[in-house]
Scaffold this motif. Structure first.
Motif, mmCIF file in Angstrom:
data_model
loop_
_atom_site.group_PDB
_atom_site.id
_atom_site.type_symbol
_atom_site.label_atom_id
_atom_site.label_comp_id
_atom_site.label_asym_id
_atom_site.label_seq_id
_atom_site.Cartn_x
_atom_site.Cartn_y
_atom_site.Cartn_z
ATOM 1 N N UNK A 10 0.833 -1.206 0.000
ATOM 2 C CA UNK A 10 0.000 0.000 0.000
ATOM 3 C C UNK A 10 0.872 1.261 0.000
ATOM 4 N N UNK A 11 1.944 1.219 0.758
ATOM 5 C CA UNK A 11 2.832 2.383 0.816
ATOM 6 C C UNK A 11 3.456 2.634 -0.552
ATOM 7 N N UNK A 12 3.917 1.594 -1.203
ATOM 8 C CA UNK A 12 4.509 1.764 -2.528
ATOM 9 C C UNK A 12 3.460 2.203 -3.564
ATOM 10 N N UNK A 13 2.207 1.846 -3.319
ATOM 11 C CA UNK A 13 1.131 2.247 -4.225
ATOM 12 C C UNK A 13 0.642 3.667 -3.965
ATOM 13 N N UNK A 14 1.171 4.328 -2.913
ATOM 14 C CA UNK A 14 0.832 5.720 -2.699
ATOM 15 C C UNK A 14 0.316 6.098 -1.326
ATOM 16 N N UNK A 15 0.195 5.133 -0.406
ATOM 17 C CA UNK A 15 -0.323 5.434 0.927
ATOM 18 C C UNK A 15 0.791 5.936 1.838
ATOM 19 N N UNK A 66 15.428 -1.415 5.871
ATOM 20 C CA UNK A 66 16.862 -1.690 6.028
ATOM 21 C C UNK A 66 17.369 -2.596 4.914
ATOM 22 N N UNK A 67 16.590 -3.603 4.599
ATOM 23 C CA UNK A 67 17.010 -4.559 3.564
ATOM 24 C C UNK A 67 17.156 -3.884 2.210
ATOM 25 N N UNK A 68 16.285 -2.915 1.954
ATOM 26 C CA UNK A 68 16.299 -2.242 0.654
ATOM 27 C C UNK A 68 17.152 -0.972 0.659
ATOM 28 N N UNK A 69 17.697 -0.623 1.818
ATOM 29 C CA UNK A 69 18.537 0.558 1.901
ATOM 30 C C UNK A 69 17.787 1.863 1.740
ATOM 31 N N UNK A 70 16.516 1.895 2.144
ATOM 32 C CA UNK A 70 15.688 3.099 2.057
ATOM 33 C C UNK A 70 15.701 3.789 3.417
ATOM 34 N N UNK A 71 16.086 5.049 3.484
ATOM 35 C CA UNK A 71 16.281 5.688 4.798
ATOM 36 C C UNK A 71 15.003 5.967 5.576
ATOM 37 N N UNK A 124 6.304 4.660 -4.853
ATOM 38 C CA UNK A 124 7.443 4.235 -5.687
ATOM 39 C C UNK A 124 7.138 3.019 -6.550
ATOM 40 N N UNK A 125 5.896 2.555 -6.481
ATOM 41 C CA UNK A 125 5.495 1.400 -7.278
ATOM 42 C C UNK A 125 5.628 1.718 -8.773
#
Length: 342
Positions: A293-298, A327-332, A340-341
């Motif tokens: 949901x977050x990657x889709x815009x939430x 952490x796994x994806x290195x996103x701060x 970001x989808x």
């Protein structure tokens, strides 16, 4: 612990079990909310949220256990739906577990003790403990539902960190008509006139929309100064279900709503072009669901039905899972992942 208790809880009918849960939470000793990883901090409409994982309206209808739920690991809590006058809601039985489908059907009908009773509790809450939003609705027998919403904004605004205008419940006849063009504009104008400076107002919409509705709702919301959309409420649609209560009337929530709610979120993201903050609800039961949901815009997510099947520790587990994904994806920061989808 919940896995051990669940068989006992499920021996009670769903509504009685819910009331027992609220009673038990009221007896818990007060504890401060947990500390979340700083990467989960996000902001909407000037409000800071320590975690994007919130409790949807419907669980704490009368604002009895908001502090307890914050203590269990929710980043924010939305109480209600609260109507100007108390009302009993629809006849019982009206709440059904669909265990095999990991779902719930309800036709509660905004049962609550009214805004005046909730004000007495909200007035004494410690606002430093976390964000508490108030979801407002109209009484079933109201002669002027738009006036009910305006009254709710005036009554609850001084005590809420944000207000959620709920015009998307399928269990009050005619309520969803307020999502239509002219009525929506009239409603939002009344809400805008009644709102207090500095109190954000969100609009909760249904997942059962037609093509073109998304653009129309977004434009009306932006023009009226609405701060965010909550996508979405329960659905009247019926994907394939296998549980015994699948034929019951009412709004469906839980796992079967997942795909529809995600599709609606994407549609509102596309319609708004990222201009309108979005809060996702419907079928969220894991960190992976929340991440999608977050990657889709939430910017934020809410859950409720999943607690029935996964227990009160779910919000904290999802928050921890989101931290691990970042952490796994290195996103701060979680805010860096919103929309970001591809």
């Amino acid at each position: 612990m919940y896995r051990l208790l669940r068989p006992l809880v499920f021996r009670l009918d769903a509504e009685r079990a819910h009331r027992a849960t609220i009673a038990a939470l009221k007896l818990l000793p007060r504890r401060r909310p947990p500390s979340f990883d700083g990467a989960l901090t996000t902001s909407i409409a000037g409000l800071g949220f320590p975690s994007p994982v919130g409790l949807a309206a419907g669980f704490d209808k009368d604002s009895e256990v908001a502090a307890a739920m914050l203590g269990l690991g929710f980043g924010f809590v939305e109480v209600g739906t609260l109507t100007p006058c108390p009302q009993d809601g629809n006849p019982k039985p009206r709440l059904f577990r669909l265990v095999e489908d990991q779902a719930v059907i309800n036709r509660l009908g905004f049962n609550n003790r009214g805004q005046t009773a909730a004000i007495e509790r909200l007035a004494f809450r410690d606002r430093s403990r976390g964000v508490v939003g108030v979801n407002i609705g109209a009484n079933k027998d109201s002669a002027d539902r738009i006036a009910d919403y305006a009254a709710g904004v005036r009554a609850m605004g001084p005590l809420a960190d944000y207000l959620a205008v709920n015009i998307s419940s399928p269990n009050t006849p005619g309520l969803r008509d307020l999502q239509a063009g002219g009525e929506l504009i009239e409603l939002l104008a009344a809400v805008s006139e009644a709102r207090l400076p500095g109190v954000p107002v969100f609009l909760k919409v249904a997942p059962d929309l037609a093509p073109g509705d998304h653009e129309r709702i977004v434009r009306a919301a932006i023009d009226s100064g609405i701060d965010a959309l909550i996508v979405a409420n329960t659905t009247l649609s019926r994907p394939p279900l296998v549980a015994r209560h699948a034929a019951e009337a009412g709004g469906l929530s839980g796992a079967p709503l997942r795909s529809l709610a995600l599709d609606q979120l994407r549609a509102f993201r596309a319609a708004s072009g990222g201009q309108m903050p979005l809060i996702a609800a419907g079928g969220i039961a894991s960190a992976e669901d929340a991440w999608a949901r977050i990657r889709a815009g939430a910017s934020l997510v809410q859950l409720y039905s999943a607690l029935v099947y996964h227990g009160p520790g779910l919000a904290r587990r999802i928050a921890t899972g989101l931290t691990d994904i970042l952490r796994r994806k290195g996103i701060p920061s979680i805010s860096d992942a919103v929309g970001t989808e591809r």
